[in-house]
Design an enzyme around this catalytic site. Structure first.
Site, PDB file in Angstrom:
ATOM      1  N   HIS A  16       0.839  -1.196   0.000  1.00 51.46           N
ATOM      2  CA  HIS A  16       0.000   0.000   0.000  1.00 51.46           C
ATOM      3  C   HIS A  16       0.873   1.245   0.000  1.00 51.46           C
ATOM      4  CE1 HIS A  16       0.806   0.576   4.206  1.00 51.46           C
ATOM      5  NE2 HIS A  16       0.161  -0.529   4.589  1.00 51.46           N
ATOM      6  N   HIS A  19       3.994   1.391   2.372  1.00 54.68           N
ATOM      7  CA  HIS A  19       5.142   0.598   1.906  1.00 54.68           C
ATOM      8  C   HIS A  19       5.796   1.294   0.719  1.00 54.68           C
ATOM      9  CE1 HIS A  19       2.180  -2.692   3.241  1.00 54.68           C
ATOM     10  NE2 HIS A  19       3.054  -2.568   4.208  1.00 54.68           N
ATOM     11  N   CYS A 124       1.423  -8.677  22.028  1.00 55.79           N
ATOM     12  CA  CYS A 124       0.535  -8.115  21.010  1.00 55.79           C
ATOM     13  C   CYS A 124       0.838  -8.807  19.695  1.00 55.79           C
ATOM     14  CB  CYS A 124       0.755  -6.608  20.868  1.00 55.79           C
ATOM     15  SG  CYS A 124      -0.131  -5.955  19.425  1.00 55.79           S
ATOM     16  N   CYS A 127       1.894  -6.410  16.803  1.00 57.64           N
ATOM     17  CA  CYS A 127       3.296  -5.955  16.855  1.00 57.64           C
ATOM     18  C   CYS A 127       4.255  -7.128  16.778  1.00 57.64           C
ATOM     19  CB  CYS A 127       3.604  -5.212  18.150  1.00 57.64           C
ATOM     20  SG  CYS A 127       2.693  -3.703  18.394  1.00 57.64           S
ATOM     21  N   CYS A 141      -2.845  -2.106  23.174  1.00 51.20           N
ATOM     22  CA  CYS A 141      -1.705  -1.704  22.351  1.00 51.20           C
ATOM     23  C   CYS A 141      -2.109  -0.425  21.609  1.00 51.20           C
ATOM     24  CB  CYS A 141      -1.383  -2.804  21.340  1.00 51.20           C
ATOM     25  SG  CYS A 141      -0.379  -2.197  19.970  1.00 51.20           S
ATOM     26  N   HIS A 144      -2.426  -1.085  17.687  1.00 51.36           N
ATOM     27  CA  HIS A 144      -3.429  -2.010  17.138  1.00 51.36           C
ATOM     28  C   HIS A 144      -4.771  -1.960  17.862  1.00 51.36           C
ATOM     29  CE1 HIS A 144       0.484  -3.521  15.702  1.00 51.36           C
ATOM     30  NE2 HIS A 144      -0.208  -3.689  14.596  1.00 51.36           N
ATOM     31  N   LYS A 293      -6.673   7.158   9.662  1.00 50.96           N
ATOM     32  CA  LYS A 293      -5.706   6.065   9.596  1.00 50.96           C
ATOM     33  C   LYS A 293      -6.067   5.139   8.430  1.00 50.96           C
ATOM     34  CE  LYS A 293      -3.880   2.431  12.331  1.00 50.96           C
ATOM     35  NZ  LYS A 293      -3.253   1.939  13.435  1.00 50.96           N
ATOM     36  N   LYS A 296      -7.746  -1.534   6.354  1.00 49.40           N
ATOM     37  CA  LYS A 296      -8.562  -2.401   5.507  1.00 49.40           C
ATOM     38  C   LYS A 296     -10.027  -2.309   5.911  1.00 49.40           C
ATOM     39  CE  LYS A 296      -6.924  -6.853   3.848  1.00 49.40           C
ATOM     40  NZ  LYS A 296      -6.364  -8.092   4.391  1.00 49.40           N
TER      41      LYS A 296
HETATM   42  O1  ME8 Z   1       6.953  -3.940  10.403  1.00 48.73           O
HETATM   43  N1  ME8 Z   1       2.719   5.317   6.430  1.00 48.73           N
HETATM   44  O2  ME8 Z   1       6.522  -4.830   8.328  1.00 48.73           O
HETATM   45  P1  ME8 Z   1       5.241  -3.992   7.861  1.00 48.73           P
HETATM   46  C1  ME8 Z   1       4.019   5.246   6.153  1.00 48.73           C
HETATM   47  N2  ME8 Z   1       8.121  -6.819   8.769  1.00 48.73           N
HETATM   48  N3  ME8 Z   1       4.716   4.087   6.109  1.00 48.73           N
HETATM   49  C2  ME8 Z   1       4.056   2.960   6.367  1.00 48.73           C
HETATM   50  C3  ME8 Z   1       2.681   2.967   6.686  1.00 48.73           C
HETATM   51  C4  ME8 Z   1       2.005   4.223   6.700  1.00 48.73           C
HETATM   52  N4  ME8 Z   1       0.703   4.337   6.960  1.00 48.73           N
HETATM   53  N5  ME8 Z   1       2.298   1.701   6.889  1.00 48.73           N
HETATM   54  C5  ME8 Z   1       3.398   0.921   6.709  1.00 48.73           C
HETATM   55  C6  ME8 Z   1       7.165  -4.752   9.511  1.00 48.73           C
HETATM   56  N6  ME8 Z   1       4.453   1.685   6.380  1.00 48.73           N
HETATM   57  C7  ME8 Z   1       8.315  -5.714   9.640  1.00 48.73           C
HETATM   58  C8  ME8 Z   1       9.588  -4.981   9.318  1.00 48.73           C
HETATM   59  S1  ME8 Z   1      12.239  -4.922   8.997  1.00 48.73           S
HETATM   60  C9  ME8 Z   1      13.503  -5.879   9.475  1.00 48.73           C
HETATM   61  C10 ME8 Z   1      10.817  -5.823   9.457  1.00 48.73           C
HETATM   62  C11 ME8 Z   1       5.792   1.201   6.020  1.00 48.73           C
HETATM   63  O3  ME8 Z   1       4.743  -4.674   6.639  1.00 48.73           O
HETATM   64  C12 ME8 Z   1       6.868   1.777   6.921  1.00 48.73           C
HETATM   65  O4  ME8 Z   1       8.108   1.621   6.302  1.00 48.73           O
HETATM   66  O5  ME8 Z   1       4.301  -3.810   8.990  1.00 48.73           O
HETATM   67  C13 ME8 Z   1       6.783   0.861   8.114  1.00 48.73           C
HETATM   68  O6  ME8 Z   1       7.918   0.950   8.954  1.00 48.73           O
HETATM   69  C14 ME8 Z   1       6.670  -0.460   7.424  1.00 48.73           C
HETATM   70  O7  ME8 Z   1       5.831  -0.174   6.265  1.00 48.73           O
HETATM   71  C15 ME8 Z   1       6.058  -1.560   8.253  1.00 48.73           C
HETATM   72  O8  ME8 Z   1       5.852  -2.632   7.397  1.00 48.73           O
END
Ligand code: ME8
Length: 638
Positions: A16, A19, A124, A127, A141, A144, A293, A296
């Protein structure tokens, strides 16, 4: 030299906007460094182990492996649509990653930085970590909004506390280690309290989808201990040449949600392994959607592929970098994107480009003109355009992308005013003023060249179009191309279509025949409108809904959620349904339910499921569908 990484994203959801932003920032920074002649390596990937993934796979009705392959593929395919070009895409289910994680665990265990102990904590699932009482807000949390589960079990622990003083000292003596400053302060303030050791295992009785601990097969590795190591695996740790080459230049890009694992777990893990800490951690804020926020359940998730399809790659890249101040939260809206496309891109940049080129076509024989004496006004624009490149570079290095763009746009606006004040169309009326006319046109083209050069990392396609129009054949580089006066008079210019179309707000851009317009991207919608929520009658007819009679039911081993049902409709078939938490097998035998009979079969926990049972969800409770009077099994529902 620079090694740039994004987080590896969980494959429990499709890519999304959030990411896309982190990955876009990494790409822009990487392109900018390359424009400076730097040797750069850029890595992204997917995080595929842990509870969340198992649950998402379960919900989707497929095995974890099938699920992670599918969603990881979606991430891999999403980035080229945004002109994002990572050098490496890592998956935590790759064998070499699993080997690296196990090698590191063994090393840390052998040096007694891992021990076995009993633990009770508040876990959690969202997290994927234990939270401290202090982190909870109203017992929940804060990220979440769920009450964490109290879990008590024996596990392995990493002696994180042992490295607390070292970490505080490292952060204080390396002021750029975590930026922006507010996140560094957040970490230091957290470190004022004693650090607890980190639970790094999960018993296989609770979770099997993970990397087995090399020293105890009854446990798998905690997903964060596994995931963070991706940054090493991706460059061939321990003995790959790229590890020695790049590690000391590593810079991680993340959002604020995963600050703690990156600023606390990861440096202490590295210290224990005996590897120097990464060079920098860049932390950005969160994207909301229309100040809400993104989620989904609200249905406001923005998909990058849809944006590209509607607005084009460079407009999306521009918008995301222009709109967010790195480190702070920002809000996305289609309206704001359209407004920026119309004013900044179509009006300011687009007009400067097309007016300048059209005038060179008309009054300059479609060739780069020969400039003569520069007036004070010409000099000022020339100086502003060259200073722009220097100032912009400072902001790009500091991740202040919005400021870098503001600086470029100040010069665009100045150049547009220069057109008005010099009125080349008036100069063209008097042959005696031809020298002046050619100088004005040259000044405009040279300003455009520098603007195009600075825009390369952010809008690569637009930058390439500007180069093409100006007849610049060399690859862009800041070194040697940032000074004034490099356009060769006499070079033929090319007439190129407008850089950006003007958009009617709310209306779609005319579809181009581009890779972005794939059937897949069309299927995903940015934000459902009322129209999008409707399906045609033909769509409805594709569903084969039937009455099925449940004639047998049993629990599926190792799954709390699934029941294996034998359903007559009218022939017998097996359907796996996620209703075990709501119905006992004996409760459902003899019931008539509505099933989707023409769903592609899938394997769930080793059982082939041929269809789906419909049920209503009410406040988390599932209630099976039914008919108001008995009918023949297999009757069509329409
Ligand atoms: O935490 N605004 O993965 P994740 C900006 N797998 N960036 C966002 C966002 C938003 N609303 N939502 C997500 C994880 N991100 C772990 C990471 S690393 C060794 C392991 C981006 O799929 C942002 O970069 O939940 C955030 O830190 C990351 O997606 C979290 O991705």
């Amino acid at each position: 030299m620079t090694y740039i990484t994004t987080p590896i994203f969980y494959v429990n959801a499709q890519p999304h906007l959030g990411h896309a932003y982190s990955t876009l920032v990494a790409d822009v920074y990487c392109r900018f460094k390359r424009l400076n002649g730097d040797d750069v390596r850029f890595q992204t990937g997917t995080d595929e182990h842990g509870d969340k993934i198992v649950q998402a796979a379960d919900d989707a009705g497929v095995s974890p492996k099938q699920y992670v392959d599918q969603i990881s593929g979606m991430f891999r395919e999403a980035w080229p649509l945004l002109a994002i070009k990572p050098d490496n895409f890592i998956r935590t289910t790759d064998k070499n990653h699993i080997d690296t994680v196990q090698g590191i665990l063994q090393k840390v265990y052998d040096q007694d930085d891992i021990y076995f102990s009993q633990y009770t904590g508040l876990y959690c699932k969202g997290c994927e970590r234990f939270l401290t009482e202090k982190e909870l807000v109203d017992g929940k949390c804060p990220d979440h909004l769920t009450v964490p589960d109290k879990i008590s079990e024996e596990n392995y622990f990493f002696r994180m506390s042992k490295y607390q003083d070292w970490l505080i000292d490292h952060i204080k003596t390396n002021p750029d280690f975590i930026s922006p400053e507010r996140y560094k302060n957040e970490v230091l303030s957290f470190l004022k309290e004693p650090l607890e050791d980190l639970c790094i295992s999960r018993p296989t009785s609770r979770l099997t989808w993970g990397v087995p601990l090399p020293f105890d097969k009854n446990f798998v590795t905690y997903v964060w201990f596994d995931a963070l190591i991706n940054y090493l695996t991706g460059i061939g740790y321990p003995d790959g040449v790229d590890f020695n080459r790049y590690w000391q230049t590593s810079e991680h890009i993340i959002a604020k949600d995963i600050l703690k694992p990156h600023a606390i777990y990861w440096p202490t893990m590295l210290k224990s392994i005996g590897i120097a800490p990464y060079r920098k951690l860049h932390v950005h804020g969160y994207w909301n959607v229309e100040d809400t926020k993104m989620s989904k359940s609200i249905g406001n998730v923005v998909r990058p592929a849809d944006l590209v399809d509607k607005y084009g790659v460079d407009a999306v890249r521009y918008f995301l970098l222009r709109e967010m101040s790195f480190g702070l939260d920002s809000s996305f809206s289609a309206k704001a994107l359209v407004a920026r496309q119309n004013s900044d891109l179509a009006n300011d940049l687009g007009n400067l480009f097309s007016r300048s080129l059209t005038m060179v076509g008309k009054f300059g024989h479609a060739k780069v003109p020969v400039p003569t004496d520069l007036t004070a006004e010409d000099q000022e624009l020339a100086e502003a355009a060259t200073a722009m490149v220097t100032d912009y570079a400072v902001h790009m290095n500091n991740f202040a992308f919005n400021k870098a763009l503001q600086i470029i746009w100040a010069v665009i606006s100045r150049a547009n005013k220069y057109i008005v004040s010099n009125a080349p169309w008036e100069l063209a009326k008097d042959p005696a003023l031809d020298g002046r006319l050619q100088t004005v046109l040259y000044t405009l083209l040279e300003s455009l060249r520098l603007i195009g050069l600075a825009l390369e990392p952010i809008m690569p396609a637009t930058s390439a179009k500007i180069r093409e129009a100006l007849g610049v054949k060399i690859a862009p580089a800041l070194d040697g191309q940032s000074q004034w006066g490099l356009l060769e008079p006499g070079t033929e210019i090319s007439m190129i279509a407008a850089l950006f179309p003007r958009l009617d707000s709310g209306k779609k851009k005319k579809k181009k025949n581009s890779a972005a317009t794939s059937a897949k991207t069309k299927a995903k919608k940015e934000k459902p409108t009322e129209d999008d929520a409707l399906i045609s009658f033909d769509d409805f007819l594709k569903l084969d809904l039937r009455i099925g009679e449940i004639i047998a039911a049993e629990k599926i081993k190792k799954s709390d959620r699934l029941l294996k049902l034998t359903i007559k409709a009218p022939e017998e078939r097996t359907v796996v349904a996620g209703i075990a938490e709501h119905y006992e097998p004996e409760d459902v035998i003899g019931r008539q339910v509505i099933i989707v009979a023409n769903l592609k079969p899938v394997k769930l926990m080793g059982v082939q499921s041929q269809g789906m049972v419909l049920a209503a969800k009410d406040n988390g409770k599932l209630v099976l569908s039914a008919v108001s009077a008995p009918v023949a099994a297999g009757s069509k529902v329409s």
